[in-house]
Write a protein that holds these residues in place. Structure first.
Motif, PDB file in Angstrom:
ATOM      1  N   ILE A 275      -0.510   4.921  -8.024  1.00 54.67           N
ATOM      2  CA  ILE A 275      -2.006   5.115  -8.581  1.00 54.67           C
ATOM      3  C   ILE A 275      -1.845   5.379 -10.370  1.00 54.67           C
ATOM      4  O   ILE A 275      -2.534   5.132 -10.663  1.00 54.67           O
TER       5      ILE A 275
ATOM      6  N   HIS B  67     -10.278   4.470   5.257  1.00 56.50           N
ATOM      7  CA  HIS B  67      -9.122   4.233   6.205  1.00 56.50           C
ATOM      8  C   HIS B  67      -9.189   5.259   7.530  1.00 56.50           C
ATOM      9  O   HIS B  67      -9.593   6.105   7.559  1.00 56.50           O
TER      10      HIS B  67
ATOM     11  N   LEU C 206      -6.649   1.163  -1.506  1.00 58.43           N
ATOM     12  CA  LEU C 206      -6.135   1.583  -0.671  1.00 58.43           C
ATOM     13  C   LEU C 206      -5.827   1.708   0.220  1.00 58.43           C
ATOM     14  O   LEU C 206      -6.696   2.766   0.472  1.00 58.43           O
ATOM     15  N   SER C 207      -6.702   0.831   1.396  1.00 55.01           N
ATOM     16  CA  SER C 207      -7.336   1.202   2.624  1.00 55.01           C
ATOM     17  C   SER C 207      -5.950   1.306   4.171  1.00 55.01           C
ATOM     18  O   SER C 207      -6.062   0.564   4.361  1.00 55.01           O
TER      19      SER C 207
ATOM     20  N   HIS D  33      -8.266   5.879  -2.700  1.00 51.42           N
ATOM     21  CA  HIS D  33      -7.488   6.053  -1.128  1.00 51.42           C
ATOM     22  C   HIS D  33      -7.869   7.222  -1.088  1.00 51.42           C
ATOM     23  O   HIS D  33      -8.778   7.875  -1.082  1.00 51.42           O
ATOM     24  N   GLU D  34      -7.606   7.303   0.402  1.00 54.85           N
ATOM     25  CA  GLU D  34      -7.553   7.954   1.527  1.00 54.85           C
ATOM     26  C   GLU D  34      -7.924  10.034   1.050  1.00 54.85           C
ATOM     27  O   GLU D  34      -8.719  10.326   1.675  1.00 54.85           O
TER      28      GLU D  34
ATOM     29  N   SER E 171       0.961  -0.993  -0.176  1.00 53.43           N
ATOM     30  CA  SER E 171       0.237   0.248   0.043  1.00 53.43           C
ATOM     31  C   SER E 171       0.617   1.024   0.623  1.00 53.43           C
ATOM     32  O   SER E 171       0.644   2.051  -0.273  1.00 53.43           O
TER      33      SER E 171
ATOM     34  N   ILE F 174       3.599   6.283  -3.320  1.00 55.43           N
ATOM     35  CA  ILE F 174       1.808   6.358  -3.834  1.00 55.43           C
ATOM     36  C   ILE F 174       1.478   6.781  -4.346  1.00 55.43           C
ATOM     37  O   ILE F 174       0.511   6.071  -5.743  1.00 55.43           O
TER      38      ILE F 174
END
Ligand code: ZN
Ligand code: ZN
Length: 580
Positions: free
Chosen positions: A366, A386, A350-351, A378-379, A321, A362
């Motif tokens: 992506i 998350h 992506l948790s 994702h967050e 991740s 990251i």
């Protein structure tokens, strides 16, 4: 992000010969010495000392940044403890995160003392001991709320919710009073396994009287109280529900309750589950064995079986991740994974947190996935995918309110976190002079009346590379950085001993500087520049008059000048001159 590396290897000889004389201290008081984790986030290692005996709490590592090319992991420098090895009565682990247990395989062999922890933590430590062929008989499993003794320290672990199961706060009872070391925690009142933080015991300890609280500062800048792990489930369900193809979910392999939720959501959406990545498989296997996660056996398939199922009937739970270059998710993103190919209609979730320092990697991951036609959640776009495992302000206040400590020292943070947490404690009634910010190496003395920093002792970061622990000093690291940035030029030649006349060469080899085959003229000109310099000698080359100048000095100077003028670069120059 973290304190600059301090290495004592580069001290000059005079300083090295100096014998360390500890500042006089009161053996009846309690000494608290952080050797890692205070002033930085990572490599936690705290030393408690009283009546001549030492207790270590946590023994973690930190991961290298681009500043440390080639380094595998970084661990705390424990040279201060070298003379005191026999006085160490044990190591207590608060939980199984790498920043709390990762340095054990390198540091434990120095002490060979008992290691105390709860079952999941020791399950993970057991894997490390196995891998490093260490004696697992020293691992002592303890249960929450059950006291145990290590030298003069009476110890009890209390359950805390965090982003890993089986985490603990530690109460250290000494003749001076009780110290609480919270470890990493948040107060999750609705955890998915029903085990809430042991607030009752914290309150009870507070009622009995707490001498000193040392508490997690990571999220002190966040207001409010912690979001429950449960709050992630609706987000997972929403995404899982709209995914048309294969779903790959990445999270930390130690976040067992998150993995449980991903599995539950996948199963509820009729998907089989694949565990992907070495640590994902081994950690989940430990958690299953110990009963911390429940996965219906019929839902679990292997990576090789993915192609036997419809794409919208499979969910892969993966590591990677953080955009780690060697992770299997990165191989998937590059289209280089043997079994898993992603494309149109597929989804990656992506948790996990974008850990500071990893953002570039990251986003790179992506971007690769989007280029392959994959949708990524994702967050940054969907914060509810998350939640953090660390206590924000209201939880920190709650911890202070329950334990009502006489003294307070903030843990687990960069200086900004530690100072803000100290202020928070003062706002909760802790007396100004009964709280301080200590950073790595600060030896703190605490008695019933006062707290102060006695001295700053040897501390720092030790680089681990392959089988080498600590052999990479700052000078080696500087060379590595220089090589990685500018490459290397080697010049080989033979000169006449008496006259300095060039007999053979110069031959030039480069690495990471220019493509030699495509630049023959450039190389020729460099050779000529070196030959010229050898012929003319030191005149006009900016050497000091009294300096003794050999052929290798001339060659190095000539190549440096040549590169500076032609390309504006500063490669490492390695002269190999034979005299005949
Ligand atoms: Zn931590
Ligand atoms: Zn943690």
């Amino acid at each position: 992000m973290s304190a600059p590396p301090e290495s004592r290897q580069i001290d000059d000889d005079q300083e090295q010969e100096e014998v360390y004389v500890p500042v006089p201290h009161n053996p009846e008081a309690l000494q608290i010495l952080p050797l890692g984790g205070l002033g930085e986030i990572g490599m936690n290692l705290m030393v408690y000392e009283t009546r001549g005996k030492l207790l270590l709490v946590d023994c973690g590592l930190t991961f290298p940044s681009h500043e440390n090319p080639g380094v595998d992991v970084i661990i705390p420098d424990i040279s201060y403890l070298q003379e005191r090895k026999d006085d160490v009565v044990g190591i207590v682990l608060t939980h199984g995160h790498e920043d709390h247990i990762g340095a054990l395989p390198f540091i434990w062999p120095e002490f060979k003392c008992p290691v105390f922890g709860t079952s999941f933590t020791l399950g993970l430590v057991g894997l490390k001991f196995q891998e490093h062929k260490l004696d697992a008989n020293y691992l002592r499993e303890v249960r929450h709320r059950e006291g145990f003794q290590a030298g003069p320290f009476n110890l009890t672990l209390y359950y805390m919710t965090h982003s890993i199961v089986d985490a603990s706060a530690l109460a250290i009872r000494t003749h001076l009073g009780t110290v609480i070391h919270t470890g990493d925690f948040k107060f999750d009142h609705t955890p998915i396994d029903g085990r809430i933080s042991d607030l009752f015991s914290m309150a009870k300890l507070g009622e009995e009287g707490v001498l000193c609280l040392l508490s997690d500062s990571t999220n002190v800048t966040h207001t409010g109280s912690a979001l429950s792990e449960q709050s992630v489930r609706p987000a997972l369900d929403e995404v899982m529900g709209r995914a048309k193809g294969l779903v790959v979910t990445a999270t930390f392999s130690s976040n067992i309750l998150r993995i449980q939720q991903i599995v539950d959501s996948a199963v509820a959406h009729g998907r089989k589950v694949v565990l992907n990545g070495r640590s994902m498989e081994s950690n989940v296997s430990v958690a299953r064995e110990l009963g911390f996660i429940k996965i219906p056996p019929e839902s679990l398939i292997t990576v090789k079986q993915v192609k036997e199922h419809a794409r919208d009937k499979v969910c892969i739970v993966s590591t990677g991740s953080q955009g780690e270059p060697n992770s299997s998710l990165m191989r998937i993103a590059h289209g280089e994974h043997k079994e898993i190919k992603l494309g149109q209609d597929d989804m990656v979730i992506l948790s996990s947190k974008f850990i500071p320092g990893n953002e570039g990697a990251i986003w790179g991951l992506i971007n690769l996935l989007y280029d392959a036609g994959v949708d990524v959640v994702h967050e940054k776009d969907m914060p509810s995918i998350h939640v953090s495992g660390h206590a924000p302000q209201d939880d920190l206040k709650m911890m202070l309110a329950l334990t009502r400590p006489e003294f307070f020292i903030p843990l687990h943070g960069e200086p900004r976190h530690l100072h803000l947490h100290r202020r928070l404690a003062i706002s909760m009634g802790v007396k100004d002079h009964k709280t301080l910010v200590a950073e790595n190496g600060d030896r703190v003395e605490l008695d019933a009346e006062s707290v102060r920093i006695l001295e700053r002792v040897a501390h720092g970061r030790v680089f681990v590379d392959g089988k080498g622990v600590g052999d990479i000093c700052d000078i080696v690291m500087r060379d590595r950085r220089h090589l990685s940035q500018d490459g290397m030029v080697a010049v080989v030649m033979v000169v006449e001993k008496d006259t300095g006349k060039l007999l053979e060469g110069p031959e030039i080899l480069t690495r990471g500087v220019i493509h030699e085959d495509e630049n023959p003229i450039f190389l020729d000109e460099m050779r000529q520049a070196v030959a010229e310099a050898i012929k003319i000698g030191p005149k006009g080359m900016d050497f000091n008059e009294d300096e003794e100048v050999g052929a290798n000095d001339l060659a190095v100077r000539a190549i440096r000048r040549f590169f500076k003028k032609r390309l504006g670069r500063r490669p490492v120059v390695l002269p190999m001159v034979m005299e005949m």
